[in-house]
Design a protein around this motif. Structure first.
Motif, PDB file in Angstrom:
ATOM      1  N   SER A 146       0.841  -1.189   0.000  1.00 24.89           N
ATOM      2  CA  SER A 146       0.000   0.000   0.000  1.00 24.89           C
ATOM      3  C   SER A 146       0.879   1.244   0.000  1.00 24.89           C
ATOM      4  O   SER A 146       1.927   1.261   0.646  1.00 24.89           O
ATOM      5  CB  SER A 146      -0.901   0.028   1.229  1.00 24.89           C
ATOM      6  OG  SER A 146      -1.749  -1.097   1.275  1.00 24.89           O
TER       7      SER A 146
ATOM      8  N   ALA B  53       0.286   5.154   0.895  1.00 27.21           N
ATOM      9  CA  ALA B  53      -0.659   6.128   1.416  1.00 27.21           C
ATOM     10  C   ALA B  53      -0.077   7.527   1.290  1.00 27.21           C
ATOM     11  O   ALA B  53       1.121   7.739   1.502  1.00 27.21           O
ATOM     12  CB  ALA B  53      -0.970   5.812   2.876  1.00 27.21           C
TER      13      ALA B  53
ATOM     14  N   ASP C 166      -7.260   3.635  -5.003  1.00 27.40           N
ATOM     15  CA  ASP C 166      -8.535   3.911  -4.358  1.00 27.40           C
ATOM     16  C   ASP C 166      -8.436   5.323  -3.802  1.00 27.40           C
ATOM     17  O   ASP C 166      -7.910   5.534  -2.710  1.00 27.40           O
ATOM     18  CB  ASP C 166      -8.806   2.877  -3.259  1.00 27.40           C
ATOM     19  CG  ASP C 166     -10.195   3.021  -2.673  1.00 27.40           C
ATOM     20  OD1 ASP C 166     -10.753   4.134  -2.700  1.00 27.40           O
ATOM     21  OD2 ASP C 166     -10.718   2.023  -2.160  1.00 27.40           O
TER      22      ASP C 166
ATOM     23  N   LYS D  64      -9.671   6.131  -0.326  1.00 28.81           N
ATOM     24  CA  LYS D  64      -8.820   5.703   0.791  1.00 28.81           C
ATOM     25  C   LYS D  64      -7.443   6.349   0.720  1.00 28.81           C
ATOM     26  O   LYS D  64      -6.558   6.032   1.519  1.00 28.81           O
ATOM     27  CB  LYS D  64      -8.664   4.185   0.784  1.00 28.81           C
ATOM     28  CG  LYS D  64      -9.962   3.431   1.028  1.00 28.81           C
ATOM     29  CD  LYS D  64      -9.729   1.927   1.051  1.00 28.81           C
ATOM     30  CE  LYS D  64     -11.022   1.193   1.331  1.00 28.81           C
ATOM     31  NZ  LYS D  64     -10.836  -0.285   1.335  1.00 28.81           N
TER      32      LYS D  64
ATOM     33  N   THR E  43      -5.062   5.833  -1.251  1.00 33.94           N
ATOM     34  CA  THR E  43      -4.093   4.741  -1.282  1.00 33.94           C
ATOM     35  C   THR E  43      -3.966   4.163  -2.691  1.00 33.94           C
ATOM     36  O   THR E  43      -4.948   4.053  -3.428  1.00 33.94           O
ATOM     37  CB  THR E  43      -4.511   3.614  -0.308  1.00 33.94           C
ATOM     38  OG1 THR E  43      -4.658   4.174   1.002  1.00 33.94           O
ATOM     39  CG2 THR E  43      -3.462   2.510  -0.252  1.00 33.94           C
TER      40      THR E  43
END
Length: 129
Positions: A20, A22, A71, A74, A76
């Motif tokens: 991931s 972020a 996404d 999110k 992310t």
């Protein structure tokens, strides 16, 4: 903008991991996101890139095994890695830009046409045989 990659770890060959990336702010404002990796003693190479959710590039060595997705809700971007091999062992980084940065293939590698301004600390992926 600060980026943080996570999700690395140790896995056996043939296994899967999902990384991931972020962003501290809105990922929606970063149309270009790329995953890079660097193994010890080797040059950094592009693993995958996604531009505005429409244009996706993969490095030859991961094509068909890795999948990049984002996404925005999110904040992310994900890198799904399947059928991992010992040669995938590396530190994986994510990088992003608030402009659409095209990529071009030179030899068997993709390179951005322009600077990607934001990057973060990587996450280590170790694949054992």
């Amino acid at each position: 903008v600060q980026l943080q990659a996570s999700g690395g770890g140790m896995v056996q060959a043939g296994g899967s991991l999902t990384l991931s990336c972020a962003a501290s702010g809105s990922m929606h404002s970063l149309p270009t996101v790329a995953w890079y990796r660097q193994a010890p003693g080797k040059q950094r190479e592009l693993v995958a890139s996604i531009i505005s959710g429409k244009i996706i590039n993969y490095g030859d060595s991961v094509k068909g095994r890795f999948r990049i997705s984002r996404d925005n809700a999110k904040n992310t971007v994900f890198l799904q890695m399947n059928n991992l091999r010992p040669g995938d062992t590396a530190v994986y980084y994510c990088a992003a830009d608030d402009a659409e940065i095209p990529f071009r293939a030179l030899g068997n590698r993709w390179h951005p046409i322009g600077e990607i301004h934001y990057s973060g600390r990587g996450t280590l992926v170790t694949v054992s045989s």
